[in-house]
Design a protein around this motif. Structure first.
Motif, mmCIF file in Angstrom:
data_model
loop_
_atom_site.group_PDB
_atom_site.id
_atom_site.type_symbol
_atom_site.label_atom_id
_atom_site.label_comp_id
_atom_site.label_asym_id
_atom_site.label_seq_id
_atom_site.Cartn_x
_atom_site.Cartn_y
_atom_site.Cartn_z
ATOM 1 N N ALA A 154 46.672 -7.844 12.885
ATOM 2 C CA ALA A 154 46.307 -6.718 11.830
ATOM 3 C C ALA A 154 47.221 -7.362 10.578
ATOM 4 O O ALA A 154 46.750 -6.830 9.429
ATOM 5 C CB ALA A 154 47.043 -5.511 12.354
ATOM 6 N N THR A 155 48.321 -7.985 10.850
ATOM 7 C CA THR A 155 49.133 -8.574 9.480
ATOM 8 C C THR A 155 48.323 -9.644 8.493
ATOM 9 O O THR A 155 48.791 -9.989 7.655
ATOM 10 C CB THR A 155 50.330 -9.005 9.901
ATOM 11 O OG1 THR A 155 50.291 -10.223 10.763
ATOM 12 C CG2 THR A 155 51.117 -8.026 10.921
ATOM 13 N N ARG A 156 47.230 -10.090 9.539
ATOM 14 C CA ARG A 156 46.205 -10.916 8.690
ATOM 15 C C ARG A 156 44.972 -10.478 8.308
ATOM 16 O O ARG A 156 44.139 -11.236 7.864
ATOM 17 C CB ARG A 156 45.957 -12.167 9.603
ATOM 18 C CG ARG A 156 47.301 -12.963 9.897
ATOM 19 C CD ARG A 156 47.935 -13.599 8.681
ATOM 20 N NE ARG A 156 49.257 -14.291 8.854
ATOM 21 C CZ ARG A 156 49.740 -14.804 8.017
ATOM 22 N NH1 ARG A 156 49.372 -14.903 6.783
ATOM 23 N NH2 ARG A 156 50.888 -15.699 8.372
ATOM 24 N N ILE A 157 44.778 -9.105 8.077
ATOM 25 C CA ILE A 157 43.682 -8.635 7.682
ATOM 26 C C ILE A 157 43.808 -8.353 6.237
ATOM 27 O O ILE A 157 44.687 -7.590 5.721
ATOM 28 C CB ILE A 157 43.336 -7.033 8.583
ATOM 29 C CG1 ILE A 157 43.178 -7.235 9.990
ATOM 30 C CG2 ILE A 157 42.167 -6.354 7.767
ATOM 31 C CD1 ILE A 157 43.061 -5.911 10.726
ATOM 32 N N LYS A 158 42.738 -8.793 5.337
ATOM 33 C CA LYS A 158 42.409 -8.729 3.974
ATOM 34 C C LYS A 158 41.791 -7.429 3.652
ATOM 35 O O LYS A 158 42.317 -6.785 2.818
ATOM 36 C CB LYS A 158 41.769 -9.897 3.334
ATOM 37 C CG LYS A 158 41.625 -9.943 2.009
ATOM 38 C CD LYS A 158 41.131 -11.062 1.258
ATOM 39 C CE LYS A 158 40.666 -11.139 0.014
ATOM 40 N NZ LYS A 158 42.228 -11.053 -0.676
ATOM 41 N N GLU A 159 40.732 -7.219 4.240
ATOM 42 C CA GLU A 159 40.089 -6.088 3.904
ATOM 43 C C GLU A 159 39.070 -5.807 4.991
ATOM 44 O O GLU A 159 38.722 -6.378 5.884
ATOM 45 C CB GLU A 159 39.338 -6.156 2.528
ATOM 46 C CG GLU A 159 38.317 -7.329 2.444
ATOM 47 C CD GLU A 159 37.972 -7.553 1.205
ATOM 48 O OE1 GLU A 159 38.805 -7.419 0.251
ATOM 49 O OE2 GLU A 159 36.788 -8.111 1.067
ATOM 50 N N LYS B 243 29.389 0.183 11.801
ATOM 51 C CA LYS B 243 30.365 -0.768 12.184
ATOM 52 C C LYS B 243 31.180 -1.333 10.634
ATOM 53 O O LYS B 243 30.843 -0.957 9.746
ATOM 54 C CB LYS B 243 29.748 -1.981 12.900
ATOM 55 C CG LYS B 243 29.109 -1.523 14.138
ATOM 56 C CD LYS B 243 28.383 -2.915 14.832
ATOM 57 C CE LYS B 243 27.850 -2.579 16.268
ATOM 58 N NZ LYS B 243 27.264 -3.450 16.514
ATOM 59 N N TYR B 244 32.106 -1.915 11.004
ATOM 60 C CA TYR B 244 32.726 -2.730 9.753
ATOM 61 C C TYR B 244 32.944 -4.366 10.036
ATOM 62 O O TYR B 244 32.774 -4.560 11.140
ATOM 63 C CB TYR B 244 34.179 -2.018 9.646
ATOM 64 C CG TYR B 244 34.596 -0.830 9.235
ATOM 65 C CD1 TYR B 244 34.538 -0.581 8.059
ATOM 66 C CD2 TYR B 244 34.311 0.105 10.368
ATOM 67 C CE1 TYR B 244 34.874 0.944 7.628
ATOM 68 C CE2 TYR B 244 34.636 1.389 9.996
ATOM 69 C CZ TYR B 244 34.866 1.900 8.616
ATOM 70 O OH TYR B 244 35.186 3.041 8.407
ATOM 71 N N LEU B 245 32.916 -4.912 8.963
ATOM 72 C CA LEU B 245 33.315 -6.542 9.009
ATOM 73 C C LEU B 245 34.776 -6.582 8.596
ATOM 74 O O LEU B 245 35.273 -5.763 7.546
ATOM 75 C CB LEU B 245 32.512 -7.055 7.903
ATOM 76 C CG LEU B 245 31.215 -7.303 8.590
ATOM 77 C CD1 LEU B 245 30.328 -8.293 7.262
ATOM 78 C CD2 LEU B 245 30.873 -8.041 9.622
ATOM 79 N N VAL B 246 35.742 -7.017 9.453
ATOM 80 C CA VAL B 246 36.862 -7.241 9.262
ATOM 81 C C VAL B 246 37.131 -8.591 8.513
ATOM 82 O O VAL B 246 36.856 -9.790 9.136
ATOM 83 C CB VAL B 246 37.764 -7.087 10.422
ATOM 84 C CG1 VAL B 246 39.523 -7.002 10.353
ATOM 85 C CG2 VAL B 246 37.568 -5.821 11.304
ATOM 86 N N VAL B 247 37.689 -8.619 7.509
ATOM 87 C CA VAL B 247 37.731 -9.889 6.680
ATOM 88 C C VAL B 247 39.197 -10.282 6.668
ATOM 89 O O VAL B 247 40.357 -9.664 6.340
ATOM 90 C CB VAL B 247 37.643 -9.744 5.102
ATOM 91 C CG1 VAL B 247 37.560 -11.128 4.492
ATOM 92 C CG2 VAL B 247 36.055 -8.807 4.881
ATOM 93 N N MET B 248 39.333 -11.457 7.203
ATOM 94 C CA MET B 248 40.752 -12.083 7.467
ATOM 95 C C MET B 248 41.167 -12.867 6.399
ATOM 96 O O MET B 248 40.636 -13.491 5.645
ATOM 97 C CB MET B 248 40.578 -12.850 8.793
ATOM 98 C CG MET B 248 40.092 -12.104 10.062
ATOM 99 S SD MET B 248 40.977 -10.613 10.415
ATOM 100 C CE MET B 248 42.577 -11.331 10.933
ATOM 101 N N GLN B 249 42.788 -12.842 6.417
ATOM 102 C CA GLN B 249 43.326 -13.580 5.604
ATOM 103 C C GLN B 249 43.652 -15.224 6.015
ATOM 104 O O GLN B 249 44.680 -15.461 6.356
ATOM 105 C CB GLN B 249 44.616 -13.144 5.118
ATOM 106 C CG GLN B 249 44.523 -11.819 4.185
ATOM 107 C CD GLN B 249 46.037 -11.306 3.925
ATOM 108 O OE1 GLN B 249 46.879 -11.580 4.733
ATOM 109 N NE2 GLN B 249 45.928 -10.513 2.754
ATOM 110 N N ASP B 250 42.615 -15.905 6.309
ATOM 111 C CA ASP B 250 42.456 -17.082 6.808
ATOM 112 C C ASP B 250 41.880 -18.162 6.168
ATOM 113 O O ASP B 250 41.293 -17.613 5.114
ATOM 114 C CB ASP B 250 42.047 -17.166 8.467
ATOM 115 C CG ASP B 250 40.562 -16.937 8.594
ATOM 116 O OD1 ASP B 250 40.290 -16.335 7.739
ATOM 117 O OD2 ASP B 250 39.866 -17.159 9.554
ATOM 118 N N GLN B 251 42.011 -19.443 6.272
ATOM 119 C CA GLN B 251 41.542 -20.459 5.479
ATOM 120 C C GLN B 251 39.926 -20.220 5.113
ATOM 121 O O GLN B 251 39.308 -20.516 4.275
ATOM 122 C CB GLN B 251 41.987 -21.807 5.986
ATOM 123 C CG GLN B 251 41.566 -23.087 4.965
ATOM 124 C CD GLN B 251 41.982 -24.220 5.595
ATOM 125 O OE1 GLN B 251 41.358 -24.950 6.247
ATOM 126 N NE2 GLN B 251 43.231 -24.651 5.194
#
Length: 253
Positions: free
Chosen positions: A211-216, A224-232
């Motif tokens: 959860a600490t790496r979720i951007k939006e 449903k949702y798309l979970v956008v991650m703060q990864d490369q």
């Protein structure tokens, strides 16, 4: 019948909300008292001998379980708790009911129906054995800080803050790091749900995210949702309908 009822929760706001919710069930619940901690709860239960209590678990002085263990008179117990759905299996296995905070009116309806259906069923009463069983299952997880994975002849130790998400694909579960690397693990998604700290949440049958790496979050099809991650890779992960409560409670959406 009307159940003489006591509300026990260390948050006055939660008690007020429960009182409002229960107004729709005046013919079922007669609220005869309330308590703001386990010690007060113990005293008022022994004094008023209610038929039923709505009980929080994490409270000062005495927790919900510590209070139950000291009772000489045992009412029907409905837990009101913030524990996640995985932990709630403990309650289901002991044939009692629970409500997750924040309480949904539709979920309370089901609790009332269950209560009315099993009025004469003594399995709704908690035994000392079931109290101990649930307490053990809900003990805090052992604190860990990393996951080990094999990389050829080496074993890599990957700290949690480096992990973006875990995803199952066919027979394997892959660990995906913030810098875009992927590693095969020896765990199942169910194993990881037990092992990982609370900052990791399961968003579908096949995916657990940090959860600490979720951007939006982006709204998707069919609720449903798309979970956008703060990864490369700026990964986008689809949520599963049955796991929406996990996401909503954590993100407060």
């Amino acid at each position: 019948m009307q159940y003489k009822t006591i509300l026990i929760d260390d948050e006055p706001i939660s008690i007020s909300r429960m009182r409002r919710l229960l107004k729709d069930y005046d013919d079922t619940f007669d609220i005869i008292g309330e308590a703001l901690n386990g010690q007060e709860g113990l005293e008022i239960i022994e004094d008023l001998k209610p038929d039923l209590i709505f009980l929080d678990i994490e409270m000062p002085i005495l927790s919900g379980f510590e209070m139950l263990a000291k009772l000489t008179y045992m009412p029907i117990v409905i837990f009101v708790t913030a524990f996640d759905q995985f932990a709630m299996k403990a309650f289901e296995e002991n044939s009692i009911d629970y409500l997750l905070k924040p309480i949904e009116k539709s979920r309370l309806d089901k609790t009332v129906q269950k209560l009315l259906k099993f009025t004469e069923n003594q399995s709704l009463k908690l035994s000392s054995e079931s109290i101990q069983s649930i307490s053990e299952l809900l003990k805090p997880k052992k604190e860990i800080h990393s996951i080990s994975v094999k990389n050829g002849d080496k074993i890599l130790i990957i700290a949690f803050h480096e992990i973006a998400f875990f995803q199952a694909d066919d027979k394997y579960v892959f660990l995906n790091t913030v810098d875009g690397k992927q590693h095969i693990t020896n765990y199942t998604i169910a194993n990881l749900s037990e092992k990982l700290p609370d900052s990791f949440i399961r968003i579908s049958r096949s995916c657990i995210v940090n959860a600490t790496r979720i951007k939006e979050l982006e709204r998707h099809f069919n609720g449903k949702y798309l979970v956008v991650m703060q990864d490369q890779k700026r990964s986008k992960l689809e949520t599963g309908v049955s796991f929406h409560d996990n996401l909503k409670r954590l993100m407060e959406i």
